[in-house]
Design a protein around this motif. Structure first.
Motif, PDB file in Angstrom:
ATOM      1  N   TYR A 137       0.853  -1.197   0.000  1.00  0.00           N
ATOM      2  CA  TYR A 137       0.000   0.000   0.000  1.00  0.00           C
ATOM      3  C   TYR A 137       0.882   1.237   0.000  1.00  0.00           C
ATOM      4  CZ  TYR A 137      -3.410   3.402   1.812  1.00  0.00           C
ATOM      5  OH  TYR A 137      -4.212   4.502   1.982  1.00  0.00           O
ATOM      6  N   GLY A 170       0.521   5.375   0.895  1.00  0.00           N
ATOM      7  CA  GLY A 170      -0.236   6.557   1.275  1.00  0.00           C
ATOM      8  C   GLY A 170       0.322   7.743   0.519  1.00  0.00           C
ATOM      9  N   ARG A 177       3.941   7.754   2.419  1.00  0.00           N
ATOM     10  CA  ARG A 177       4.564   6.553   3.021  1.00  0.00           C
ATOM     11  C   ARG A 177       4.203   5.345   2.187  1.00  0.00           C
ATOM     12  NH1 ARG A 177       1.688   6.487   8.470  1.00  0.00           N
ATOM     13  NH2 ARG A 177      -0.058   6.326   7.019  1.00  0.00           N
ATOM     14  N   LEU A 204       6.761  -6.482   7.926  1.00  0.00           N
ATOM     15  CA  LEU A 204       6.399  -5.305   7.131  1.00  0.00           C
ATOM     16  C   LEU A 204       7.602  -4.388   6.995  1.00  0.00           C
ATOM     17  CD1 LEU A 204       2.882  -4.304   8.502  1.00  0.00           C
ATOM     18  CD2 LEU A 204       3.410  -5.463   6.354  1.00  0.00           C
ATOM     19  N   HIS A 211       6.117  -1.401  17.324  1.00  0.00           N
ATOM     20  CA  HIS A 211       6.153  -2.461  16.287  1.00  0.00           C
ATOM     21  C   HIS A 211       7.504  -2.601  15.594  1.00  0.00           C
ATOM     22  CE1 HIS A 211       5.129   0.362  12.657  1.00  0.00           C
ATOM     23  NE2 HIS A 211       5.859   0.988  13.554  1.00  0.00           N
ATOM     24  N   HIS A 262       6.844  -5.495  13.041  1.00  0.00           N
ATOM     25  CA  HIS A 262       5.947  -6.638  13.257  1.00  0.00           C
ATOM     26  C   HIS A 262       4.611  -6.349  12.570  1.00  0.00           C
ATOM     27  CE1 HIS A 262       8.441  -8.724  16.169  1.00  0.00           C
ATOM     28  NE2 HIS A 262       8.629  -7.604  16.833  1.00  0.00           N
ATOM     29  N   LEU A 266       0.895  -6.330  12.682  1.00  0.00           N
ATOM     30  CA  LEU A 266      -0.084  -6.303  13.779  1.00  0.00           C
ATOM     31  C   LEU A 266      -1.509  -6.372  13.231  1.00  0.00           C
ATOM     32  CD1 LEU A 266       1.494  -3.284  15.718  1.00  0.00           C
ATOM     33  CD2 LEU A 266       1.744  -5.720  16.313  1.00  0.00           C
ATOM     34  N   MET A 296      -4.301  -4.210  13.146  1.00  0.00           N
ATOM     35  CA  MET A 296      -4.448  -2.772  13.400  1.00  0.00           C
ATOM     36  C   MET A 296      -5.863  -2.414  13.829  1.00  0.00           C
ATOM     37  SD  MET A 296      -1.445  -1.672  12.909  1.00  0.00           S
ATOM     38  CE  MET A 296      -1.595   0.127  12.795  1.00  0.00           C
ATOM     39  N   ASP A 347       2.920   2.376  13.128  1.00  0.00           N
ATOM     40  CA  ASP A 347       3.028   3.493  12.175  1.00  0.00           C
ATOM     41  C   ASP A 347       4.262   4.351  12.479  1.00  0.00           C
ATOM     42  OD1 ASP A 347       0.629   4.543  10.168  1.00  0.00           O
ATOM     43  OD2 ASP A 347       1.991   6.136  10.808  1.00  0.00           O
TER      44      ASP A 347
HETATM   45  N1  LIG Z   1       2.514   0.553  10.812  1.00  0.00           N
HETATM   46  C1  LIG Z   1       1.976  -0.461  10.679  1.00  0.00           C
HETATM   47  C2  LIG Z   1       1.306  -1.703  10.501  1.00  0.00           C
HETATM   48  C3  LIG Z   1       1.718  -2.841  11.246  1.00  0.00           C
HETATM   49  N2  LIG Z   1       2.782  -2.783  12.100  1.00  0.00           N
HETATM   50  N3  LIG Z   1       1.060  -4.013  11.103  1.00  0.00           N
HETATM   51  C4  LIG Z   1       0.027  -4.101  10.233  1.00  0.00           C
HETATM   52  N4  LIG Z   1      -0.383  -3.057   9.492  1.00  0.00           N
HETATM   53  C5  LIG Z   1       0.213  -1.863   9.613  1.00  0.00           C
HETATM   54  C6  LIG Z   1      -0.303  -0.755   8.773  1.00  0.00           C
HETATM   55  C7  LIG Z   1      -1.211  -0.891   7.728  1.00  0.00           C
HETATM   56  N5  LIG Z   1      -1.426   0.348   7.192  1.00  0.00           N
HETATM   57  N6  LIG Z   1      -0.734   1.222   7.898  1.00  0.00           N
HETATM   58  C8  LIG Z   1      -0.691   2.682   7.588  1.00  0.00           C
HETATM   59  C9  LIG Z   1       0.420   2.872   6.574  1.00  0.00           C
HETATM   60  C10 LIG Z   1       1.702   2.750   6.971  1.00  0.00           C
HETATM   61  C11 LIG Z   1       2.737   2.919   6.043  1.00  0.00           C
HETATM   62  C12 LIG Z   1       2.479   3.223   4.738  1.00  0.00           C
HETATM   63  C13 LIG Z   1       1.191   3.331   4.367  1.00  0.00           C
HETATM   64  F1  LIG Z   1       0.962   3.614   3.094  1.00  0.00           F
HETATM   65  C14 LIG Z   1       0.138   3.155   5.265  1.00  0.00           C
HETATM   66  C15 LIG Z   1      -0.039   0.587   8.868  1.00  0.00           C
END
Ligand SMILES: N#Cc1c(N)ncnc1-c1cnn(Cc2cccc(F)c2)c1
Length: 297
Positions: free
Chosen positions: A21, A23, A26, A36, A80, A98, A100, A102, A220
């Protein structure tokens, strides 16, 4: 590109990293060992647009800031981050984290009234169901820190403020109370540290997730100028919009005749001139160095 279009990341990653993904500023990847990779780009957004001109080192500066804050908050809440040992193409601007589960909540704490909180207060003298005293203005310090959660909006949309009861309905009473407690605890500590360095932390947006055993973990990025409003304390003056510590040069140029851009036109903003880029980079460096007391190398 408009905020509705996810940007294409400006770097290559080795085999085995899967883009999940992006944003506005980010990017998130799955690593070969199913963790991740959280990448902070040099992209900058303003007026809901991702600007066409990157700010050199912005990703590195904000990643270093997150790591510094995670370290200072680890006695309050686990985080995380696994390691900052990442591929060379994203050196110093990525974290292996890690994965998670969310929480579907943007956990916002406010110590000052501005932005969407001010708009809501002006309409109903409360923010996210939290009643506030009369007479507050843009930039007013709040009597106490408030938890003002929001739903996570799709790319290009704005988060929507919700009440604590709506968070309870979404995730349950116990975890909602934990998120509120941790969010205000993190904000209060960070605001105190920032104040010692001449900076007002007006508000911040945190994201939490949970481990399989139910432990709540701070995720995050944390307490960066992208997730928080920082104001120079010596310029604080309630009653009007406070100068943004990091984006004021960009905002001032974009809304000046020099840019030739009309922010209400629906057209993409122009490239930033070199001097605006350099001054903006310098503000990110200044924020990092003032907060951490370390030189940004
Ligand atoms: N941090 C974290 C995280 C985690 N540790 N475990 C599972 N999911 C996430 C998670 C999912 N979306 N995002 C927002 C996000 C972050 C970075 C870039 C983006 F485009 C968007 C965070």
């Amino acid at each position: 590109m408009s905020s509705a279009v996810a940007p294409t990341p400006e770097y290559e990653l080795p085999e085995g990293y899967t883009h999940i993904y992006s944003g506005k500023v980010r990017d998130l990847y799955k690593t070969p060992d199913d963790r991740l990779l959280f990448v902070a780009s040099d992209r900058i957004s303003a007026y809901d647009w991702v600007l066409p001109t990157p700010i050199p080192d912005k990703g590195r500066i904000l990643t270093a800031m997150s790591i510094w804050w995670f370290d200072r908050l680890s006695d309050l809440v686990p985080n995380h981050v696994i390691t900052t040992n990442v591929p060379d193409s994203v050196a110093r601007r990525a974290m292996v984290c890690h994965r998670l589960d969310m929480f579907p909540v943007e956990c916002v704490a406010r110590g000052y009234l501005t932005g969407s909180g001010l708009t809501e207060y002006q309409a109903q003298k409360s923010v996210c169901g939290v009643n506030l005293p009369p007479g507050l203005k843009d930039g007013s310090k709040l009597p106490k820190t408030i938890f003002t959660p929001a739903t996570k909006a799709e790319l290009g949309e704005h988060d929507e403020n919700v009440t604590f009861d709506e968070v309870v309905a979404a995730i349950g009473q116990d975890e909602a109370q934990q998120l509120r407690r941790l969010t205000t605890l993190v904000y209060d500590r960070a605001a105190s540290i920032a104040a010692e360095r001449g900076l007002i932390l007006a508000d911040t947006k945190l994201e939490f997730g949970s481990r399989p055993d139910g432990t709540i973990v701070l995720a995050d990025e944390v307490l960066t100028p992208d997730s928080s409003r920082y104001w120079p304390a010596d310029e604080w003056e309630p009653g009007h919009a406070q100068p943004s510590f990091d984006k004021q040069y960009v905002r001032d140029w974009l809304t000046s005749p020099a840019s030739g851009w009309d922010r209400h036109s629906g057209e993409a903003p122009p490239a930033l001139p070199d001097d605006v880029v350099e001054k903006t980079r310098a503000k990110y460096v200044e924020a990092y160095e003032r907060l951490t007391g370390k030189r940004f190398a």
